[in-house]
Design a protein around this motif. Structure first.
Motif, PDB file in Angstrom:
ATOM      1  N   MET A 116       0.853  -1.231   0.060  1.00 41.71           N
ATOM      2  CA  MET A 116       0.089  -0.076   0.008  1.00 41.71           C
ATOM      3  C   MET A 116       0.867   1.220  -0.155  1.00 41.71           C
ATOM      4  O   MET A 116       1.972   1.155   0.744  1.00 41.71           O
ATOM      5  CB  MET A 116      -0.839  -0.039   1.334  1.00 41.71           C
ATOM      6  CG  MET A 116      -1.530   1.271   1.507  1.00 41.71           C
ATOM      7  SD  MET A 116      -2.694   1.412   3.061  1.00 41.71           S
ATOM      8  CE  MET A 116      -4.029   1.389   2.142  1.00 41.71           C
ATOM      9  N   SER A 117       0.575   2.217  -0.665  1.00 42.67           N
ATOM     10  CA  SER A 117       1.350   3.503  -0.594  1.00 42.67           C
ATOM     11  C   SER A 117       0.059   4.798  -0.876  1.00 42.67           C
ATOM     12  O   SER A 117      -0.981   4.466  -1.178  1.00 42.67           O
ATOM     13  CB  SER A 117       2.070   3.597  -2.102  1.00 42.67           C
ATOM     14  OG  SER A 117       1.332   3.630  -3.176  1.00 42.67           O
ATOM     15  N   ILE A 118       0.725   5.776  -0.030  1.00 39.86           N
ATOM     16  CA  ILE A 118      -0.023   6.854   0.007  1.00 39.86           C
ATOM     17  C   ILE A 118       0.890   7.939  -0.213  1.00 39.86           C
ATOM     18  O   ILE A 118       2.028   7.976   0.488  1.00 39.86           O
ATOM     19  CB  ILE A 118      -0.656   7.289   1.547  1.00 39.86           C
ATOM     20  CG1 ILE A 118      -1.802   5.962   1.954  1.00 39.86           C
ATOM     21  CG2 ILE A 118      -1.325   8.413   1.612  1.00 39.86           C
ATOM     22  CD1 ILE A 118      -1.911   6.021   3.416  1.00 39.86           C
ATOM     23  N   THR A 119       0.581   8.760  -1.238  1.00 40.85           N
ATOM     24  CA  THR A 119       1.386   9.720  -1.663  1.00 40.85           C
ATOM     25  C   THR A 119       0.925  11.093  -2.005  1.00 40.85           C
ATOM     26  O   THR A 119      -0.304  11.126  -2.434  1.00 40.85           O
ATOM     27  CB  THR A 119       1.933   9.126  -3.299  1.00 40.85           C
ATOM     28  OG1 THR A 119       2.549   7.927  -3.175  1.00 40.85           O
ATOM     29  CG2 THR A 119       2.954  10.266  -3.689  1.00 40.85           C
ATOM     30  N   GLY A 120       1.522  12.139  -1.889  1.00 41.59           N
ATOM     31  CA  GLY A 120       1.039  13.515  -1.477  1.00 41.59           C
ATOM     32  C   GLY A 120       1.756  14.312  -2.953  1.00 41.59           C
ATOM     33  O   GLY A 120       3.139  14.110  -3.035  1.00 41.59           O
ATOM     34  N   LEU A 121       1.274  14.895  -3.724  1.00 44.08           N
ATOM     35  CA  LEU A 121       2.077  15.468  -4.885  1.00 44.08           C
ATOM     36  C   LEU A 121       1.384  17.060  -5.100  1.00 44.08           C
ATOM     37  O   LEU A 121       0.237  17.383  -4.777  1.00 44.08           O
ATOM     38  CB  LEU A 121       1.697  14.980  -6.281  1.00 44.08           C
ATOM     39  CG  LEU A 121       1.916  13.304  -6.336  1.00 44.08           C
ATOM     40  CD1 LEU A 121       0.642  12.497  -6.451  1.00 44.08           C
ATOM     41  CD2 LEU A 121       2.652  13.044  -7.407  1.00 44.08           C
ATOM     42  N   VAL A 122       2.053  17.885  -5.781  1.00 38.29           N
ATOM     43  CA  VAL A 122       1.558  19.153  -6.241  1.00 38.29           C
ATOM     44  C   VAL A 122       1.618  19.112  -7.744  1.00 38.29           C
ATOM     45  O   VAL A 122       2.837  19.061  -8.407  1.00 38.29           O
ATOM     46  CB  VAL A 122       2.385  20.388  -5.522  1.00 38.29           C
ATOM     47  CG1 VAL A 122       1.892  21.667  -6.401  1.00 38.29           C
ATOM     48  CG2 VAL A 122       2.305  20.573  -3.961  1.00 38.29           C
ATOM     49  N   ILE A 123       0.641  19.205  -8.401  1.00 33.93           N
ATOM     50  CA  ILE A 123       0.537  19.152  -9.693  1.00 33.93           C
ATOM     51  C   ILE A 123       0.253  20.767 -10.161  1.00 33.93           C
ATOM     52  O   ILE A 123      -0.434  21.302  -9.489  1.00 33.93           O
ATOM     53  CB  ILE A 123      -0.726  18.658 -10.483  1.00 33.93           C
ATOM     54  CG1 ILE A 123      -0.523  17.064  -9.861  1.00 33.93           C
ATOM     55  CG2 ILE A 123      -0.872  18.681 -11.935  1.00 33.93           C
ATOM     56  CD1 ILE A 123      -1.566  16.250 -10.519  1.00 33.93           C
ATOM     57  N   HIS A 124       1.286  21.316 -11.067  1.00 25.31           N
ATOM     58  CA  HIS A 124       1.112  22.567 -11.722  1.00 25.31           C
ATOM     59  C   HIS A 124       0.532  22.406 -13.006  1.00 25.31           C
ATOM     60  O   HIS A 124       0.974  21.663 -13.633  1.00 25.31           O
ATOM     61  CB  HIS A 124       2.546  23.118 -11.680  1.00 25.31           C
ATOM     62  CG  HIS A 124       2.584  24.548 -11.874  1.00 25.31           C
ATOM     63  ND1 HIS A 124       3.624  25.471 -12.156  1.00 25.31           N
ATOM     64  CD2 HIS A 124       1.475  25.694 -11.716  1.00 25.31           C
ATOM     65  CE1 HIS A 124       3.264  26.626 -12.189  1.00 25.31           C
ATOM     66  NE2 HIS A 124       1.874  26.803 -12.115  1.00 25.31           N
ATOM     67  N   ALA A 125      -0.772  23.093 -13.130  1.00 28.92           N
ATOM     68  CA  ALA A 125      -1.256  23.124 -14.521  1.00 28.92           C
ATOM     69  C   ALA A 125      -1.442  24.595 -14.999  1.00 28.92           C
ATOM     70  O   ALA A 125      -1.093  25.659 -14.366  1.00 28.92           O
ATOM     71  CB  ALA A 125      -2.750  22.525 -14.204  1.00 28.92           C
ATOM     72  N   VAL A 126      -1.635  24.613 -16.328  1.00 30.83           N
ATOM     73  CA  VAL A 126      -1.967  25.969 -16.930  1.00 30.83           C
ATOM     74  C   VAL A 126      -3.494  26.614 -15.989  1.00 30.83           C
ATOM     75  O   VAL A 126      -4.323  25.792 -16.093  1.00 30.83           O
ATOM     76  CB  VAL A 126      -2.223  25.833 -18.257  1.00 30.83           C
ATOM     77  CG1 VAL A 126      -2.723  27.137 -19.067  1.00 30.83           C
ATOM     78  CG2 VAL A 126      -0.880  25.269 -19.104  1.00 30.83           C
ATOM     79  N   PRO A 127      -3.214  27.745 -15.485  1.00 32.88           N
ATOM     80  CA  PRO A 127      -4.536  28.026 -14.746  1.00 32.88           C
ATOM     81  C   PRO A 127      -5.727  28.041 -15.316  1.00 32.88           C
ATOM     82  O   PRO A 127      -6.614  27.879 -15.046  1.00 32.88           O
ATOM     83  CB  PRO A 127      -4.023  29.631 -14.287  1.00 32.88           C
ATOM     84  CG  PRO A 127      -2.501  29.648 -14.369  1.00 32.88           C
ATOM     85  CD  PRO A 127      -2.124  28.612 -15.684  1.00 32.88           C
ATOM     86  N   GLU A 128      -5.775  28.439 -16.583  1.00 37.55           N
ATOM     87  CA  GLU A 128      -6.808  28.243 -17.395  1.00 37.55           C
ATOM     88  C   GLU A 128      -7.350  26.759 -17.675  1.00 37.55           C
ATOM     89  O   GLU A 128      -8.666  26.480 -17.840  1.00 37.55           O
ATOM     90  CB  GLU A 128      -6.993  28.784 -18.819  1.00 37.55           C
ATOM     91  CG  GLU A 128      -6.645  30.325 -18.890  1.00 37.55           C
ATOM     92  CD  GLU A 128      -5.006  30.474 -18.452  1.00 37.55           C
ATOM     93  OE1 GLU A 128      -4.078  29.928 -18.596  1.00 37.55           O
ATOM     94  OE2 GLU A 128      -4.881  31.724 -18.350  1.00 37.55           O
ATOM     95  N   ASN A 129      -6.611  25.900 -17.397  1.00 40.98           N
ATOM     96  CA  ASN A 129      -7.023  24.391 -17.366  1.00 40.98           C
ATOM     97  C   ASN A 129      -7.078  23.863 -16.259  1.00 40.98           C
ATOM     98  O   ASN A 129      -7.411  22.372 -16.043  1.00 40.98           O
ATOM     99  CB  ASN A 129      -5.935  23.827 -18.322  1.00 40.98           C
ATOM    100  CG  ASN A 129      -5.998  24.077 -19.876  1.00 40.98           C
ATOM    101  OD1 ASN A 129      -5.266  25.017 -19.923  1.00 40.98           O
ATOM    102  ND2 ASN A 129      -6.762  23.591 -20.617  1.00 40.98           N
TER     103      ASN A 129
END
Length: 85
Positions: A1-14
């Motif tokens: 089992m894995s639990i992962t935290g991420l930050v995804i950077h997206a184009v603000p309009e998307n």
């Protein structure tokens, strides 16, 4: 089992479409979306292989600029009734 935290950077309009695409992935949950297009995401999946597939999926979502790993925790699954001390 894995639990992962991420930050995804997206184009603000998307950001809204990226949020919908991420939430459609197995075990992925979006906790926060900022005005500048950053999404705080966790992936909780009992199968480590499937969790890795979810991570790979992020780069194929239109509008995603990057995905950064913030935290990960791996835990062995123990059988029901098994006690770990």
């Amino acid at each position: 089992m894995s639990i992962t935290g991420l930050v995804i950077h997206a184009v603000p309009e998307n950001a809204a479409s990226v949020q919908a695409a991420v939430e459609a992935l197995d075990g992925a949950e979006v906790h926060k979306v900022t005005e500048d297009g950053r999404l705080v995401v966790t992936v909780d999946n009992p199968d480590d292989g499937k969790a890795a597939q979810v991570f790979d999926s992020f780069r194929t979502i239109a509008g995603v600029l990057s995905a950064s790993l913030v935290y990960t925790h791996f835990e062995e699954d123990h059988g029901e009734g098994e006690h770990v001390s």
